[in-house]
Design a protein around this motif. Structure first.
Motif, PDB file in Angstrom:
ATOM      1  N   LEU A 172      86.953  32.950  -8.000  1.00  0.00           N
ATOM      2  CA  LEU A 172      85.527  32.709  -8.195  1.00  0.00           C
ATOM      3  C   LEU A 172      85.008  31.695  -7.177  1.00  0.00           C
ATOM      4  CD1 LEU A 172      82.957  33.185  -9.837  1.00  0.00           C
ATOM      5  CD2 LEU A 172      83.711  31.391 -11.415  1.00  0.00           C
ATOM      6  N   GLY A 173      85.793  30.655  -6.918  1.00  0.00           N
ATOM      7  CA  GLY A 173      85.393  29.662  -5.941  1.00  0.00           C
ATOM      8  C   GLY A 173      85.201  30.267  -4.567  1.00  0.00           C
ATOM      9  N   THR A 174      86.117  31.107  -4.158  1.00  0.00           N
ATOM     10  CA  THR A 174      85.996  31.770  -2.860  1.00  0.00           C
ATOM     11  C   THR A 174      84.716  32.598  -2.789  1.00  0.00           C
ATOM     12  OG1 THR A 174      88.406  31.853  -2.566  1.00  0.00           O
ATOM     13  CG2 THR A 174      87.091  33.418  -1.290  1.00  0.00           C
ATOM     14  N   ALA A 175      84.424  33.318  -3.870  1.00  0.00           N
ATOM     15  CA  ALA A 175      83.222  34.149  -3.902  1.00  0.00           C
ATOM     16  C   ALA A 175      81.949  33.309  -3.844  1.00  0.00           C
ATOM     17  CB  ALA A 175      83.222  35.005  -5.167  1.00  0.00           C
ATOM     18  N   LEU A 176      82.033  32.092  -4.354  1.00  0.00           N
ATOM     19  CA  LEU A 176      80.877  31.192  -4.358  1.00  0.00           C
ATOM     20  C   LEU A 176      80.814  30.300  -3.122  1.00  0.00           C
ATOM     21  CD1 LEU A 176      81.041  30.084  -8.100  1.00  0.00           C
ATOM     22  CD2 LEU A 176      79.249  31.491  -7.070  1.00  0.00           C
ATOM     23  N   GLY A 177      81.802  30.435  -2.249  1.00  0.00           N
ATOM     24  CA  GLY A 177      81.817  29.637  -1.036  1.00  0.00           C
ATOM     25  C   GLY A 177      82.436  28.263  -1.200  1.00  0.00           C
ATOM     26  N   VAL A 178      83.228  28.071  -2.254  1.00  0.00           N
ATOM     27  CA  VAL A 178      83.907  26.790  -2.495  1.00  0.00           C
ATOM     28  C   VAL A 178      85.360  26.951  -2.076  1.00  0.00           C
ATOM     29  CG1 VAL A 178      84.473  25.012  -4.190  1.00  0.00           C
ATOM     30  CG2 VAL A 178      82.369  26.338  -4.431  1.00  0.00           C
ATOM     31  N   ARG A 179      85.733  26.331  -0.981  1.00  0.00           N
ATOM     32  CA  ARG A 179      87.083  26.533  -0.442  1.00  0.00           C
ATOM     33  C   ARG A 179      88.164  25.837  -1.244  1.00  0.00           C
ATOM     34  NH1 ARG A 179      86.736  26.125   6.175  1.00  0.00           N
ATOM     35  NH2 ARG A 179      85.294  27.885   6.512  1.00  0.00           N
ATOM     36  N   ASP A 180      87.885  24.634  -1.704  1.00  0.00           N
ATOM     37  CA  ASP A 180      88.889  23.841  -2.399  1.00  0.00           C
ATOM     38  C   ASP A 180      88.483  23.687  -3.861  1.00  0.00           C
ATOM     39  OD1 ASP A 180      90.789  22.105  -3.310  1.00  0.00           O
ATOM     40  OD2 ASP A 180      90.307  20.477  -1.918  1.00  0.00           O
ATOM     41  N   THR A 181      89.158  24.407  -4.743  1.00  0.00           N
ATOM     42  CA  THR A 181      88.845  24.336  -6.172  1.00  0.00           C
ATOM     43  C   THR A 181      89.849  23.464  -6.924  1.00  0.00           C
ATOM     44  OG1 THR A 181      90.121  26.368  -6.575  1.00  0.00           O
ATOM     45  CG2 THR A 181      87.742  26.607  -6.179  1.00  0.00           C
ATOM     46  N   GLY A 182      90.630  22.698  -6.191  1.00  0.00           N
ATOM     47  CA  GLY A 182      91.662  21.887  -6.831  1.00  0.00           C
ATOM     48  C   GLY A 182      91.117  20.844  -7.787  1.00  0.00           C
ATOM     49  N   LEU A 207      85.618  40.944  -7.653  1.00  0.00           N
ATOM     50  CA  LEU A 207      86.329  39.830  -8.288  1.00  0.00           C
ATOM     51  C   LEU A 207      87.620  40.316  -8.928  1.00  0.00           C
ATOM     52  CD1 LEU A 207      83.410  37.894 -10.037  1.00  0.00           C
ATOM     53  CD2 LEU A 207      84.594  37.262  -7.922  1.00  0.00           C
ATOM     54  N   ARG A 208      87.552  41.453  -9.577  1.00  0.00           N
ATOM     55  CA  ARG A 208      88.739  42.013 -10.236  1.00  0.00           C
ATOM     56  C   ARG A 208      89.819  42.343  -9.212  1.00  0.00           C
ATOM     57  NH1 ARG A 208      88.453  46.184 -15.268  1.00  0.00           N
ATOM     58  NH2 ARG A 208      90.684  46.633 -15.510  1.00  0.00           N
ATOM     59  N   THR A 209      89.411  42.977  -8.132  1.00  0.00           N
ATOM     60  CA  THR A 209      90.364  43.329  -7.080  1.00  0.00           C
ATOM     61  C   THR A 209      90.982  42.079  -6.464  1.00  0.00           C
ATOM     62  OG1 THR A 209      89.183  45.377  -6.574  1.00  0.00           O
ATOM     63  CG2 THR A 209      90.621  44.483  -4.857  1.00  0.00           C
ATOM     64  N   ALA A 210      90.156  41.069  -6.215  1.00  0.00           N
ATOM     65  CA  ALA A 210      90.650  39.836  -5.604  1.00  0.00           C
ATOM     66  C   ALA A 210      91.591  39.091  -6.548  1.00  0.00           C
ATOM     67  CB  ALA A 210      89.474  38.936  -5.227  1.00  0.00           C
ATOM     68  N   ALA A 211      91.281  39.085  -7.837  1.00  0.00           N
ATOM     69  CA  ALA A 211      92.159  38.416  -8.803  1.00  0.00           C
ATOM     70  C   ALA A 211      93.505  39.126  -8.895  1.00  0.00           C
ATOM     71  CB  ALA A 211      91.489  38.373 -10.178  1.00  0.00           C
ATOM     72  N   ALA A 259      82.447  14.658  -8.017  1.00  0.00           N
ATOM     73  CA  ALA A 259      81.936  14.281  -6.708  1.00  0.00           C
ATOM     74  C   ALA A 259      82.528  15.164  -5.608  1.00  0.00           C
ATOM     75  CB  ALA A 259      82.242  12.808  -6.425  1.00  0.00           C
ATOM     76  N   LYS A 260      83.801  15.476  -5.722  1.00  0.00           N
ATOM     77  CA  LYS A 260      84.458  16.316  -4.717  1.00  0.00           C
ATOM     78  C   LYS A 260      83.873  17.726  -4.715  1.00  0.00           C
ATOM     79  CE  LYS A 260      89.036  17.660  -3.041  1.00  0.00           C
ATOM     80  NZ  LYS A 260      90.503  17.528  -3.247  1.00  0.00           N
ATOM     81  N   LEU A 261      83.581  18.247  -5.895  1.00  0.00           N
ATOM     82  CA  LEU A 261      83.008  19.587  -5.981  1.00  0.00           C
ATOM     83  C   LEU A 261      81.569  19.616  -5.472  1.00  0.00           C
ATOM     84  CD1 LEU A 261      84.441  20.632  -9.451  1.00  0.00           C
ATOM     85  CD2 LEU A 261      85.088  21.584  -7.225  1.00  0.00           C
ATOM     86  N   LEU A 262      80.794  18.596  -5.819  1.00  0.00           N
ATOM     87  CA  LEU A 262      79.397  18.552  -5.387  1.00  0.00           C
ATOM     88  C   LEU A 262      79.263  18.358  -3.881  1.00  0.00           C
ATOM     89  CD1 LEU A 262      77.846  16.434  -8.276  1.00  0.00           C
ATOM     90  CD2 LEU A 262      77.451  18.863  -7.819  1.00  0.00           C
ATOM     91  N   VAL A 303      78.908  24.886  -8.959  1.00  0.00           N
ATOM     92  CA  VAL A 303      79.821  24.004  -9.690  1.00  0.00           C
ATOM     93  C   VAL A 303      79.760  24.303 -11.185  1.00  0.00           C
ATOM     94  CG1 VAL A 303      80.341  21.601 -10.276  1.00  0.00           C
ATOM     95  CG2 VAL A 303      79.678  22.202  -7.939  1.00  0.00           C
ATOM     96  N   THR A 304      78.566  24.550 -11.696  1.00  0.00           N
ATOM     97  CA  THR A 304      78.405  24.904 -13.103  1.00  0.00           C
ATOM     98  C   THR A 304      79.237  26.121 -13.460  1.00  0.00           C
ATOM     99  OG1 THR A 304      76.148  24.028 -13.163  1.00  0.00           O
ATOM    100  CG2 THR A 304      76.743  25.600 -14.867  1.00  0.00           C
ATOM    101  N   LEU A 305      79.162  27.147 -12.640  1.00  0.00           N
ATOM    102  CA  LEU A 305      79.906  28.374 -12.913  1.00  0.00           C
ATOM    103  C   LEU A 305      81.412  28.131 -12.896  1.00  0.00           C
ATOM    104  CD1 LEU A 305      77.761  30.897 -10.863  1.00  0.00           C
ATOM    105  CD2 LEU A 305      78.171  30.965 -13.329  1.00  0.00           C
ATOM    106  N   LEU A 306      81.880  27.346 -11.952  1.00  0.00           N
ATOM    107  CA  LEU A 306      83.308  27.075 -11.875  1.00  0.00           C
ATOM    108  C   LEU A 306      83.801  26.318 -13.105  1.00  0.00           C
ATOM    109  CD1 LEU A 306      83.647  26.131  -8.112  1.00  0.00           C
ATOM    110  CD2 LEU A 306      84.692  28.088  -9.252  1.00  0.00           C
TER     111      LEU A 306
END
Length: 246
Positions: A90-100, A67-71, A123-126, A134-137
């Motif tokens: 974090l979203g990428t690591a969790l498999g969430v492509r769109d964190t907008g 995560l540190r390296t990616a950030a 709703a978009k995140l879920l 989603v909780t972590l994000l």
């Protein structure tokens, strides 16, 4: 009741009789209110334990060093425009492509302030991820960006990135207070984290920002029954960003 002393805060945070103030349980599925009623942060007892375990299990699959390296890499790619980087990584690591949608959903996550915009964001995140992700994000978004912002204000004090973050957490935490409900008396308790983290009975020169200070027992990540599940991950994301900015 307002608590400002470190020792008193430790007692409250370690006692299961003190729980988060209740959130409404009748929100329509997929809305912000529904989300708040189904996450570990606002639940109690065995329900909290089970929900927290799901979050911790998800975190166990994430390598803080990665995560540190990616950030760091993402901040470099964006020429130092760091806002949103921790959430994106974090979203990428969790498999969430769109964190907008995270900022709009996170705005009411702690406060409970509901809006059509927040509901649509939830709703978009879920639609992309399960509840633990989603909780972590949502929990990481404002807190991690706030930590970075506060650390930048103190960067002229010197010290390496890790020392800077450690002292920022004590001296200038992104979350200033936390609330609990006393289930015995019904009273609401507010813990002033800034005051507790500067308790002169615990910290020498408590109002001085000192990156060279030894690792201090600050309460910014909580304590006892409900500590933050991801302090190492949050620090990794913040450090990766700051390594570029500083």
């Amino acid at each position: 009741m307002l608590i400002t002393r470190h020792a008193e805060a430790l007692v409250v945070l370690a006692d299961a009789r003190y729980v988060p103030p209740p959130v409404r349980q009748d929100g329509r599925e997929g809305t912000l209110a529904w989300l708040r009623a189904h996450v570990s942060r606002f639940s109690t007892g065995d329900t909290h334990t089970g929900r927290r375990r799901l979050v911790v299990d998800r975190l166990a699959a994430l390598d803080p060093a990665e995560l540190r390296t990616a950030a760091r890499a993402r901040t470099l790619e964006r020429d130092g425009d760091w806002r949103g980087v921790p959430t994106e990584v974090l979203g990428t690591a969790l498999g969430v492509r769109d964190t907008g949608a995270v900022p709009a959903a996170a705005n009411g996550y702690l406060s409970g302030e509901e809006s059509p915009e927040a509901d649509a964001a939830v709703a978009k995140l879920l639609a992309q991820a399960d509840l633990p992700a989603v909780t972590l994000l949502l929990q990481a978004h404002a807190a991690t960006e706030g930590l970075i912002e506060n650390a930048l204000r103190h960067a002229d004090h010197g010290g390496d990135v890790d020392a800077l973050l450690r002292e920022t957490l004590r001296h200038d935490p992104p979350l200033k207070a936390t609330r609990r409900l006393d289930t015995v008396t019904g009273d609401e308790v507010t813990i002033d984290l800034v005051a507790a983290n500067r308790d002169p009975g615990v910290f020498a020169g408590p109002d001085s920002f000192d990156p060279a200070r030894a690792d201090a027992p600050h309460l910014t990540f909580g304590h006892g029954v409900r500590p933050c599940p991801a302090p190492v991950h949050a620090l990794a994301l913040a450090a990766g960003v700051l390594e570029v900015l500083l």
